[in-house]
Design a protein around this motif. Structure first.
Motif, PDB file in Angstrom:
ATOM      1  N   MET A 297      86.610  35.767  24.330  1.00 45.68           N
ATOM      2  CA  MET A 297      87.290  34.728  24.506  1.00 45.68           C
ATOM      3  C   MET A 297      86.655  33.503  23.988  1.00 45.68           C
ATOM      4  N   ASP A 298      87.492  32.702  23.718  1.00 42.87           N
ATOM      5  CA  ASP A 298      86.885  31.378  23.023  1.00 42.87           C
ATOM      6  C   ASP A 298      87.697  30.030  23.072  1.00 42.87           C
ATOM      7  N   PHE A 299      87.033  29.072  23.977  1.00 45.22           N
ATOM      8  CA  PHE A 299      87.790  28.006  24.365  1.00 45.22           C
ATOM      9  C   PHE A 299      87.177  26.679  23.511  1.00 45.22           C
ATOM     10  N   LYS A 300      88.037  25.944  23.247  1.00 44.59           N
ATOM     11  CA  LYS A 300      87.650  24.703  22.334  1.00 44.59           C
ATOM     12  C   LYS A 300      87.921  23.566  23.190  1.00 44.59           C
ATOM     13  N   TYR A 301      87.100  22.439  23.385  1.00 42.10           N
ATOM     14  CA  TYR A 301      87.316  21.295  23.933  1.00 42.10           C
ATOM     15  C   TYR A 301      86.686  20.220  23.106  1.00 42.10           C
TER      16      TYR A 301
ATOM     17  N   PRO B  35      79.403  11.013  22.769  1.00 43.02           N
ATOM     18  CA  PRO B  35      80.586  12.062  22.338  1.00 43.02           C
ATOM     19  C   PRO B  35      80.236  12.987  21.278  1.00 43.02           C
ATOM     20  N   ILE B  36      80.923  14.068  21.258  1.00 43.70           N
ATOM     21  CA  ILE B  36      80.682  15.044  20.411  1.00 43.70           C
ATOM     22  C   ILE B  36      81.957  15.908  19.732  1.00 43.70           C
ATOM     23  N   SER B  37      81.813  16.364  18.839  1.00 45.25           N
ATOM     24  CA  SER B  37      83.171  17.149  18.369  1.00 45.25           C
ATOM     25  C   SER B  37      82.846  18.919  18.397  1.00 45.25           C
ATOM     26  N   GLY B  38      83.915  19.745  18.380  1.00 48.86           N
ATOM     27  CA  GLY B  38      83.679  21.099  17.909  1.00 48.86           C
ATOM     28  C   GLY B  38      82.824  21.709  18.994  1.00 48.86           C
ATOM     29  N   VAL B  39      83.410  21.476  20.123  1.00 49.91           N
ATOM     30  CA  VAL B  39      82.773  22.315  21.260  1.00 49.91           C
ATOM     31  C   VAL B  39      83.236  23.574  21.252  1.00 49.91           C
ATOM     32  N   ASN B  40      82.600  24.664  21.333  1.00 51.15           N
ATOM     33  CA  ASN B  40      82.953  25.988  21.423  1.00 51.15           C
ATOM     34  C   ASN B  40      82.466  26.703  22.647  1.00 51.15           C
ATOM     35  N   VAL B  41      83.087  27.202  23.480  1.00 47.06           N
ATOM     36  CA  VAL B  41      82.544  28.057  24.450  1.00 47.06           C
ATOM     37  C   VAL B  41      82.824  29.752  24.394  1.00 47.06           C
ATOM     38  N   ILE B  42      81.815  30.430  24.008  1.00 47.02           N
ATOM     39  CA  ILE B  42      81.825  31.696  23.570  1.00 47.02           C
ATOM     40  C   ILE B  42      81.303  32.636  24.841  1.00 47.02           C
ATOM     41  N   LEU B  43      82.250  33.546  25.020  1.00 43.18           N
ATOM     42  CA  LEU B  43      81.885  34.764  26.058  1.00 43.18           C
ATOM     43  C   LEU B  43      81.336  35.722  25.364  1.00 43.18           C
ATOM     44  N   ASP B  44      80.482  36.775  25.756  1.00 41.56           N
ATOM     45  CA  ASP B  44      79.852  37.757  24.754  1.00 41.56           C
ATOM     46  C   ASP B  44      80.623  38.783  24.996  1.00 41.56           C
ATOM     47  N   LYS B  45      81.769  38.782  25.742  1.00 42.86           N
ATOM     48  CA  LYS B  45      82.778  40.071  26.055  1.00 42.86           C
ATOM     49  C   LYS B  45      84.181  39.664  25.875  1.00 42.86           C
ATOM     50  N   ASN B  46      84.733  40.496  25.386  1.00 43.37           N
ATOM     51  CA  ASN B  46      86.526  40.014  25.106  1.00 43.37           C
ATOM     52  C   ASN B  46      87.174  40.158  26.508  1.00 43.37           C
ATOM     53  N   THR B  47      86.773  41.246  27.321  1.00 43.18           N
ATOM     54  CA  THR B  47      87.062  41.441  28.773  1.00 43.18           C
ATOM     55  C   THR B  47      86.136  41.418  29.979  1.00 43.18           C
ATOM     56  N   VAL B  48      86.307  40.605  30.940  1.00 45.08           N
ATOM     57  CA  VAL B  48      85.409  40.350  31.922  1.00 45.08           C
ATOM     58  C   VAL B  48      85.939  40.936  33.109  1.00 45.08           C
ATOM     59  N   TYR B  49      84.739  42.039  33.631  1.00 47.57           N
ATOM     60  CA  TYR B  49      84.996  42.757  34.602  1.00 47.57           C
ATOM     61  C   TYR B  49      84.273  42.292  36.065  1.00 47.57           C
ATOM     62  N   GLU B  50      84.823  42.272  37.164  1.00 52.44           N
ATOM     63  CA  GLU B  50      84.222  42.035  38.363  1.00 52.44           C
ATOM     64  C   GLU B  50      82.802  42.577  38.429  1.00 52.44           C
ATOM     65  N   LYS B  51      81.844  41.796  38.652  1.00 51.68           N
ATOM     66  CA  LYS B  51      80.474  42.506  39.105  1.00 51.68           C
ATOM     67  C   LYS B  51      79.843  42.758  37.763  1.00 51.68           C
TER      68      LYS B  51
END
Length: 72
Positions: free
Chosen positions: A1-5, A41-57
């Protein structure tokens, strides 16, 4: 997943993730929170998860990348 804010204001921010199993009847099964402070103030914020699918626990690493000033 990749979120940009694009954060426009200096201050403390909280990234919250509500995680739900696809077979669950609950609103969410797990919850994670990361707090960080934006000094200018900043630009180009990327939140990166190290997995494409997140599993419980199962652990997931979150990275926050920016262009411009640092966040801490």
């Amino acid at each position: 997943m990749d979120f940009k804010y694009q954060l426009q204001e200096e201050g403390e921010y909280t990234l919250k993730a509500y995680i739900r199993n696809v077979y669950s009847s609950k609103d969410y099964d797990d919850y994670r929170e990361v707090k960080f402070y934006v000094y200018r103030p900043i630009s180009g914020v990327n939140v990166i998860l190290d997995k494409n699918t997140v599993y419980e626990k199962k652990p997931v690493n979150i990275s926050v990348l920016t262009e411009g000033e640092a966040i801490g």
